[in-house]
Motif scaffolding. Structure first.
Motif, PDB file in Angstrom:
ATOM      1  N   GLU A 119       0.811  -1.211   0.000  1.00 34.56           N
ATOM      2  CA  GLU A 119       0.000   0.000   0.000  1.00 34.56           C
ATOM      3  C   GLU A 119       0.849   1.267   0.000  1.00 34.56           C
ATOM      4  O   GLU A 119       0.416   2.310  -0.490  1.00 34.56           O
ATOM      5  CB  GLU A 119      -0.927  -0.009   1.223  1.00 34.56           C
ATOM      6  CG  GLU A 119      -2.043  -1.027   1.139  1.00 34.56           C
ATOM      7  CD  GLU A 119      -2.975  -0.762  -0.027  1.00 34.56           C
ATOM      8  OE1 GLU A 119      -3.540   0.340  -0.096  1.00 34.56           O
ATOM      9  OE2 GLU A 119      -3.115  -1.634  -0.881  1.00 34.56           O
ATOM     10  N   LEU A 120       2.073   1.199   0.554  1.00 30.75           N
ATOM     11  CA  LEU A 120       2.922   2.382   0.610  1.00 30.75           C
ATOM     12  C   LEU A 120       3.705   2.604  -0.678  1.00 30.75           C
ATOM     13  O   LEU A 120       4.448   3.572  -0.792  1.00 30.75           O
ATOM     14  CB  LEU A 120       3.895   2.272   1.800  1.00 30.75           C
ATOM     15  CG  LEU A 120       3.255   2.223   3.187  1.00 30.75           C
ATOM     16  CD1 LEU A 120       4.320   2.089   4.258  1.00 30.75           C
ATOM     17  CD2 LEU A 120       2.391   3.449   3.445  1.00 30.75           C
ATOM     18  N   SER A 121       3.561   1.687  -1.653  1.00 34.95           N
ATOM     19  CA  SER A 121       4.284   1.844  -2.921  1.00 34.95           C
ATOM     20  C   SER A 121       3.623   2.882  -3.823  1.00 34.95           C
ATOM     21  O   SER A 121       4.249   3.416  -4.724  1.00 34.95           O
ATOM     22  CB  SER A 121       4.369   0.507  -3.663  1.00 34.95           C
ATOM     23  OG  SER A 121       3.076   0.046  -4.025  1.00 34.95           O
ATOM     24  N   SER A 122       2.349   3.145  -3.590  1.00 34.30           N
ATOM     25  CA  SER A 122       1.624   4.149  -4.359  1.00 34.30           C
ATOM     26  C   SER A 122       1.260   5.298  -3.426  1.00 34.30           C
ATOM     27  O   SER A 122       0.547   5.102  -2.439  1.00 34.30           O
ATOM     28  CB  SER A 122       0.347   3.550  -4.968  1.00 34.30           C
ATOM     29  OG  SER A 122      -0.511   4.566  -5.441  1.00 34.30           O
ATOM     30  N   PHE A 123       1.756   6.477  -3.728  1.00 39.48           N
ATOM     31  CA  PHE A 123       1.496   7.626  -2.855  1.00 39.48           C
ATOM     32  C   PHE A 123       0.002   7.899  -2.731  1.00 39.48           C
ATOM     33  O   PHE A 123      -0.499   8.191  -1.643  1.00 39.48           O
ATOM     34  CB  PHE A 123       2.218   8.862  -3.388  1.00 39.48           C
ATOM     35  CG  PHE A 123       2.031  10.081  -2.533  1.00 39.48           C
ATOM     36  CD1 PHE A 123       2.688  10.195  -1.313  1.00 39.48           C
ATOM     37  CD2 PHE A 123       1.190  11.117  -2.928  1.00 39.48           C
ATOM     38  CE1 PHE A 123       2.510  11.321  -0.515  1.00 39.48           C
ATOM     39  CE2 PHE A 123       1.013  12.241  -2.139  1.00 39.48           C
ATOM     40  CZ  PHE A 123       1.675  12.343  -0.927  1.00 39.48           C
ATOM     41  N   LYS A 124      -0.722   7.771  -3.848  1.00 37.06           N
ATOM     42  CA  LYS A 124      -2.164   8.041  -3.833  1.00 37.06           C
ATOM     43  C   LYS A 124      -2.898   7.041  -2.942  1.00 37.06           C
ATOM     44  O   LYS A 124      -3.777   7.405  -2.161  1.00 37.06           O
ATOM     45  CB  LYS A 124      -2.716   7.982  -5.254  1.00 37.06           C
ATOM     46  CG  LYS A 124      -4.188   8.363  -5.361  1.00 37.06           C
ATOM     47  CD  LYS A 124      -4.668   8.375  -6.802  1.00 37.06           C
ATOM     48  CE  LYS A 124      -6.140   8.771  -6.891  1.00 37.06           C
ATOM     49  NZ  LYS A 124      -6.627   8.782  -8.285  1.00 37.06           N
ATOM     50  N   GLN A 125      -2.533   5.744  -3.054  1.00 43.43           N
ATOM     51  CA  GLN A 125      -3.179   4.718  -2.227  1.00 43.43           C
ATOM     52  C   GLN A 125      -2.821   4.879  -0.761  1.00 43.43           C
ATOM     53  O   GLN A 125      -3.640   4.648   0.125  1.00 43.43           O
ATOM     54  CB  GLN A 125      -2.740   3.326  -2.697  1.00 43.43           C
ATOM     55  CG  GLN A 125      -3.381   2.869  -3.999  1.00 43.43           C
ATOM     56  CD  GLN A 125      -2.920   1.467  -4.371  1.00 43.43           C
ATOM     57  OE1 GLN A 125      -1.767   1.094  -4.145  1.00 43.43           O
ATOM     58  NE2 GLN A 125      -3.811   0.698  -4.941  1.00 43.43           N
ATOM     59  N   ALA A 126      -1.566   5.274  -0.508  1.00 39.71           N
ATOM     60  CA  ALA A 126      -1.077   5.313   0.869  1.00 39.71           C
ATOM     61  C   ALA A 126      -1.446   6.597   1.598  1.00 39.71           C
ATOM     62  O   ALA A 126      -1.386   6.644   2.831  1.00 39.71           O
ATOM     63  CB  ALA A 126       0.440   5.148   0.868  1.00 39.71           C
ATOM     64  N   LEU A 127      -1.833   7.636   0.849  1.00 39.66           N
ATOM     65  CA  LEU A 127      -1.987   8.950   1.470  1.00 39.66           C
ATOM     66  C   LEU A 127      -3.018   8.970   2.586  1.00 39.66           C
ATOM     67  O   LEU A 127      -2.771   9.537   3.658  1.00 39.66           O
ATOM     68  CB  LEU A 127      -2.351   9.990   0.401  1.00 39.66           C
ATOM     69  CG  LEU A 127      -2.400  11.444   0.905  1.00 39.66           C
ATOM     70  CD1 LEU A 127      -1.064  11.849   1.512  1.00 39.66           C
ATOM     71  CD2 LEU A 127      -2.782  12.387  -0.224  1.00 39.66           C
ATOM     72  N   LEU A 128      -4.194   8.350   2.369  1.00 37.18           N
ATOM     73  CA  LEU A 128      -5.247   8.406   3.391  1.00 37.18           C
ATOM     74  C   LEU A 128      -4.803   7.746   4.705  1.00 37.18           C
ATOM     75  O   LEU A 128      -4.906   8.367   5.765  1.00 37.18           O
ATOM     76  CB  LEU A 128      -6.537   7.781   2.868  1.00 37.18           C
ATOM     77  CG  LEU A 128      -7.737   7.910   3.820  1.00 37.18           C
ATOM     78  CD1 LEU A 128      -8.093   9.378   4.044  1.00 37.18           C
ATOM     79  CD2 LEU A 128      -8.953   7.154   3.277  1.00 37.18           C
ATOM     80  N   PRO A 129      -4.313   6.483   4.690  1.00 37.02           N
ATOM     81  CA  PRO A 129      -3.853   5.915   5.964  1.00 37.02           C
ATOM     82  C   PRO A 129      -2.647   6.643   6.554  1.00 37.02           C
ATOM     83  O   PRO A 129      -2.503   6.692   7.785  1.00 37.02           O
ATOM     84  CB  PRO A 129      -3.505   4.461   5.607  1.00 37.02           C
ATOM     85  CG  PRO A 129      -3.406   4.409   4.128  1.00 37.02           C
ATOM     86  CD  PRO A 129      -4.293   5.489   3.607  1.00 37.02           C
ATOM     87  N   ILE A 130      -1.789   7.220   5.714  1.00 40.35           N
ATOM     88  CA  ILE A 130      -0.653   7.982   6.247  1.00 40.35           C
ATOM     89  C   ILE A 130      -1.151   9.217   6.987  1.00 40.35           C
ATOM     90  O   ILE A 130      -0.736   9.496   8.124  1.00 40.35           O
ATOM     91  CB  ILE A 130       0.312   8.398   5.111  1.00 40.35           C
ATOM     92  CG1 ILE A 130       1.091   7.186   4.598  1.00 40.35           C
ATOM     93  CG2 ILE A 130       1.295   9.466   5.593  1.00 40.35           C
ATOM     94  CD1 ILE A 130       1.960   7.485   3.389  1.00 40.35           C
ATOM     95  N   VAL A 131      -2.085   9.966   6.357  1.00 45.54           N
ATOM     96  CA  VAL A 131      -2.640  11.156   6.998  1.00 45.54           C
ATOM     97  C   VAL A 131      -3.390  10.767   8.272  1.00 45.54           C
ATOM     98  O   VAL A 131      -3.258  11.417   9.320  1.00 45.54           O
ATOM     99  CB  VAL A 131      -3.571  11.912   6.028  1.00 45.54           C
ATOM    100  CG1 VAL A 131      -4.337  13.017   6.757  1.00 45.54           C
ATOM    101  CG2 VAL A 131      -2.768  12.502   4.872  1.00 45.54           C
ATOM    102  N   GLY A 132      -4.197   9.680   8.190  1.00 43.34           N
ATOM    103  CA  GLY A 132      -4.912   9.208   9.371  1.00 43.34           C
ATOM    104  C   GLY A 132      -3.970   8.818  10.494  1.00 43.34           C
ATOM    105  O   GLY A 132      -4.214   9.113  11.673  1.00 43.34           O
ATOM    106  N   ALA A 133      -2.868   8.148  10.138  1.00 45.88           N
ATOM    107  CA  ALA A 133      -1.891   7.719  11.154  1.00 45.88           C
ATOM    108  C   ALA A 133      -1.218   8.919  11.808  1.00 45.88           C
ATOM    109  O   ALA A 133      -0.974   8.917  13.025  1.00 45.88           O
ATOM    110  CB  ALA A 133      -0.846   6.803  10.520  1.00 45.88           C
ATOM    111  N   ILE A 134      -0.912   9.944  11.011  1.00 43.23           N
ATOM    112  CA  ILE A 134      -0.303  11.157  11.574  1.00 43.23           C
ATOM    113  C   ILE A 134      -1.245  11.790  12.597  1.00 43.23           C
ATOM    114  O   ILE A 134      -0.838  12.161  13.701  1.00 43.23           O
ATOM    115  CB  ILE A 134       0.049  12.155  10.455  1.00 43.23           C
ATOM    116  CG1 ILE A 134       1.189  11.598   9.591  1.00 43.23           C
ATOM    117  CG2 ILE A 134       0.443  13.514  11.040  1.00 43.23           C
ATOM    118  CD1 ILE A 134       1.473  12.409   8.338  1.00 43.23           C
TER     119      ILE A 134
END
Length: 477
Positions: A119-134
């Motif tokens: 999921e972290l290989s695609s910035f678009k796919q990973a952005l939502l969980p990354i923002v949520g995790a932050i």
């Protein structure tokens, strides 16, 4: 990191069959990882309950607490590999500093795989969980700090940062196929990003007096591992053996040894010896020897293969081993050990809280209340609000087949911060005096209670609001 995503993505020259094998392998690995975490959560719950029982039964609890003080040795002459600054490690220290380094090693492998092909290989796919995790890290830390400012437990602000992936996926597993796979992947990715945050915090804030010479030796050995990856050394013994020495150097250098596990994981190659195209050619050639009518007749008659047939099958077996990268092979091999032994053992050793001398009201005051509030309210508000902003601003799409009730429930699930939260608590309040011991006990109580409240509330919310029936993209058995 020496391998980039292009090294293990489908090559343009691969035919449709090879691309199909590659793609199905990625989805199979993702689903297997989710199943492993969910199943491991059940064992973790059992270990936690057993620890609480053992710590509070008169006559047994004294043996329970004394057991973890035994010395652990792996000695050759006068040299003890399990020693810290010349002193043998206790069993508890061995679990927290050595076995948990293996836990963080698998986290490092998982992070690298997610960056390369997950999921972290695609910035678009990973952005939502990354923002949520932050959001799920920043808001709980701020909320804890506001409640703990000026107290003797203000240093524990990092405790409610983490999300326990095994526990949280275990709760989702209780709802079966009603849960969309996309929601599980969102939660898994969010927990991975949380782990990255936890690793950074441990590296930055839980180091003691630094022995520079030992760190230089460790850096040279780490450079050797990176060279091994560059020159395509695929031996797992090479990486694990040198990694063990790096762990010992970190242990005695003042940097927390679990960081060594993460760094070594990043050096493990993610490329296989054989590309899928070569692998397919080898197995086709080997299997073709069994396609004749005469062979079919002979194979029906006999139960033991002849030497030539054995060699053909061994060629297939050898090729199958070489088409799996060292990174994926180690991750797959270590996950059962970590999920069913190391993490439950860590929980059994660290979750034992002596409750008989505590006032029941103490759970709603001091550090316990700060942790519960940060885990339950902080995680929920942080993950949901940051995810909502990301979607409303058009930065990232919602997970497929999900709605805001589901997102809110998963945000509440983020408050299950068990394993890494306990780990950070033991690092924060590691002093031997009575005040530190009391803070550690009450922080553990807050972690257990907060995780239980968050998990129960999330399950009830999901059960009530989740559509009945099988989700359109439900995981297959």
């Amino acid at each position: 990191m020496t391998t980039n995503s292009s090294q293990i993505k489908p090559h343009p020259s691969w035919d449709s069959e090879e691309k199909s094998v590659f793609s199905s392998g990625i989805f199979f690995s993702a689903r297997q990882a989710i199943r492993r975490h969910a199943t491991g959560g059940n064992v973790l719950i059992a270990a936690t309950v057993l620890a609480l029982v053992a710590a509070n039964i008169p006559g047994i609890n004294s043996h329970y607490f004394e057991f973890w003080n035994q010395e652990v040795r792996l000695q050759l002459g006068d040299f003890n590999f399990f020693s810290h600054n010349g002193h043998p490690m206790s069993l508890l220290a061995f679990i927290n500093d050595a076995l948990m380094a293996i836990f963080f090693f698998t986290i490092g492998l998982e992070i690298k795989r997610e960056i390369l092909v997950g999921e972290l290989s695609s910035f678009k796919q990973a952005l939502l969980p990354i923002v949520g995790a932050i959001g799920g890290m920043v808001v709980p830390v701020l909320l804890y700090y506001l409640l703990a400012k000026g107290t003797d437990y203000a240093d524990g602000a990092a405790i409610p940062m983490a999300t326990d992936i095994a526990f949280s996926l275990g709760v989702l597993a209780m709802l079966g196929k009603r849960v969309p796979l996309s929601l599980k992947i969102f939660l898994t990715t969010l927990a991975v990003v949380d782990d990255i945050g936890g690793i950074i915090v441990i590296a930055a804030f839980y180091s003691t007096h630094i022995e520079l010479s030992l760190l230089i030796y460790a850096a040279l050995l780490f450079g050797l591992l990176l060279l091994g990856s560059v020159f395509r050394i695929k031996s797992k013994i090479f990486y694990l053996g040198i990694g063990g020495i790096i762990w010992f150097l970190f242990l005695n250098s003042g940097i927390h040894p679990t960081i060594a596990g993460v760094l070594v994981a990043f050096s493990v190659p993610a490329t296989p010896v054989f590309a899928p195209k070569k692998y397919i050619k080898i197995i086709r050639r080997s299997i073709s020897h069994f396609k004749g009518d005469d062979d079919d007749t002979e194979l029906e008659k006999r139960t033991i293969l002849d030497k030539e047939q054995m060699n053909w099958l061994k060629e297939v077996e050898s090729a199958s081993d070489k088409v799996i990268s060292p990174l994926q092979d180690l991750e797959d091999s270590l996950h059962p050990i970590v999920n069913f032994f190391i993490v439950p053992l860590f929980a059994f050793a660290n979750a034992g809280i002596f409750l008989l001398d505590m006032e029941p009201s103490s759970i709603f005051e001091g550090i316990s209340l700060a942790i519960i509030t940060a885990l339950v309210a902080g995680k929920f508000l942080g993950i949901l609000s940051f995810s909502w902003l990301a979607v409303k601003l058009g930065l990232a799409p919602m997970p497929a087949h999900s709605n805001w009730h589901m997102m809110a429930s998963v945000s509440m699930l983020g408050g299950i911060g068990f394993t890494v939260s306990l780990f950070i608590a033991t690092l924060t309040f590691s002093g031997s005096d009575a005040a530190q011991a009391a803070l550690l006990a009450h922080s553990k109580l807050g972690i257990v209670a907060g995780s239980l409240i968050a998990g129960t509330a999330a399950f009830i919310w999901l059960h009530i609001t989740m559509p009945k029936g099988v989700a359109p993209d439900a995981d297959e058995d």
